[in-house]
Motif scaffolding. Structure first.
Motif, PDB file in Angstrom:
ATOM      1  N   ILE A   1      -7.806  -0.700  -0.487  1.00 29.32           N
ATOM      2  CA  ILE A   1      -7.542  -2.146  -0.499  1.00 29.32           C
ATOM      3  C   ILE A   1      -8.512  -2.867   0.431  1.00 29.32           C
TER       4      ILE A   1
ATOM      5  N   LEU B   1      -4.523   2.230   1.850  1.00 33.80           N
ATOM      6  CA  LEU B   1      -4.944   1.011   2.533  1.00 33.80           C
ATOM      7  C   LEU B   1      -6.463   0.920   2.624  1.00 33.80           C
TER       8      LEU B   1
ATOM      9  N   SER C   1       0.847  -1.196   0.000  1.00 24.32           N
ATOM     10  CA  SER C   1       0.000   0.000   0.000  1.00 24.32           C
ATOM     11  C   SER C   1       0.883   1.248   0.000  1.00 24.32           C
ATOM     12  N   SER C   2       0.351   2.347  -0.534  1.00 25.51           N
ATOM     13  CA  SER C   2       1.105   3.601  -0.624  1.00 25.51           C
ATOM     14  C   SER C   2       0.104   4.747  -0.703  1.00 25.51           C
TER      15      SER C   2
ATOM     16  N   ILE D   1      -1.960   3.998  -3.611  1.00 24.29           N
ATOM     17  CA  ILE D   1      -2.874   2.871  -3.381  1.00 24.29           C
ATOM     18  C   ILE D   1      -3.187   2.853  -1.889  1.00 24.29           C
TER      19      ILE D   1
END
Length: 284
Positions: A98, A95, A89-90, A93
């Motif tokens: 996700i 968390l 994750s970043s 992207i």
């Protein structure tokens, strides 16, 4: 006449010839009619019926038991997913995104969560190049995210970029980073454009310049824009020699290196210059 008189004389009636008697017609012989056989009443096979009934009840009980067992196995509470391990994750992207994808699958429980379906759903997130999903007995789900690394912007559509392998991917236009070079060309030519970009950058680097936009047209011709906003027309043949020759000559005519100028390198012994709002100038 004599014979008749003789009969009267003797007091006898004249005899008439006897009539011929006909035989009565024979009765027509009809085909003999067979009598219908008497119906025989057989006893009902109660034993057979009993066996069929017992067998049907047994099959019904087995089906009901199987369905009940299936519903019991499908309960997420039987083997819930208690641990989620997520890597990759970043800021691109988050968390939270996700977890939003994983939540409905995790609710299915450990037995019924399908890793391939989860992976396909994660691949639809922007910036996700690939995902690996594994179930670890008895209650863990491991997710590894591989993000895209953009190296150039693809001018084929809004929000499209190219990664280091030449693969084109899309993100929301507002998320496209600044400072990336622009690439444009035929479909599936991202890798070739990246190779040419690296070659051209290495050639113009001694001038303190770099390529900020590179395009290949349908005929194989190349054109680019330098970091000083000078446009170069390279053509489709002998592109590398022409660019190297230009790098050796252009320091002598630095007055032409102005933003908006166009230099045509498709000449054997020199190049043509089109200054902004001016007539073309040939340089030998």
């Amino acid at each position: 006449m004599v014979s008749v008189m003789r009969d009267y004389r003797h007091g006898q009636q004249p005899q008439r010839p006897a009539a011929t008697l006909k035989e009565p017609p024979k009765a027509s012989r009809a085909a003999p009619v067979k009598a219908a056989p008497a119906k025989v009443h057989k006893p009902l096979p109660w034993k057979l019926y009993g066996r069929v009934l017992v067998g049907s009840l047994g099959i019904s009980l087995l089906a009901w038991g199987g369905w009940t067992g299936w519903q019991w196995l499908r309960q997420p509470s039987l083997m819930p997913i208690n641990t989620l391990t997520i890597t990759g994750s970043s800021t691109r992207i988050p968390l939270a995104e996700i977890n939003g994808v994983l939540k409905p699958y995790a609710a299915q429980g450990f037995l019924w969560a399908n890793p391939e379906q989860i992976r396909q759903s994660l691949d639809h997130l922007p910036w996700v190049a690939d995902a690996e999903v594994r179930k670890v007995w008895p209650d863990r789900l491991q997710v590894s995210i591989k993000p895209y690394t953009p190296v150039a912007r693809w001018l084929g559509g809004a929000g499209q970029m190219v990664d280091a392998q030449g693969q084109i991917f899309s993100v929301p236009p507002a998320q496209v980073p600044n400072g990336l070079p622009n690439l444009a060309g035929p479909a599936q030519s991202g890798s070739q454009l990246l190779v040419q970009l690296a070659k051209f950058n290495a050639i113009v680097a001694p001038l303190g310049l770099k390529i900020i936009s590179l395009e290949e047209d349908q005929g194989g011709g190349w054109r680019c824009i330098l970091s000083n906003q000078v446009r170069l027309l390279l053509g489709s043949e002998d592109v590398i020699p022409a660019l190297k020759r230009w790098v050796t000559i252009v320091p002598q005519v630095k007055e032409y290196l102005v933003p908006g100028a166009t230099m045509d390198l498709r000449y054997t012994n020199g190049f043509a210059v089109a200054m902004p709002s001016a007539t073309p100038v040939n340089s030998q």
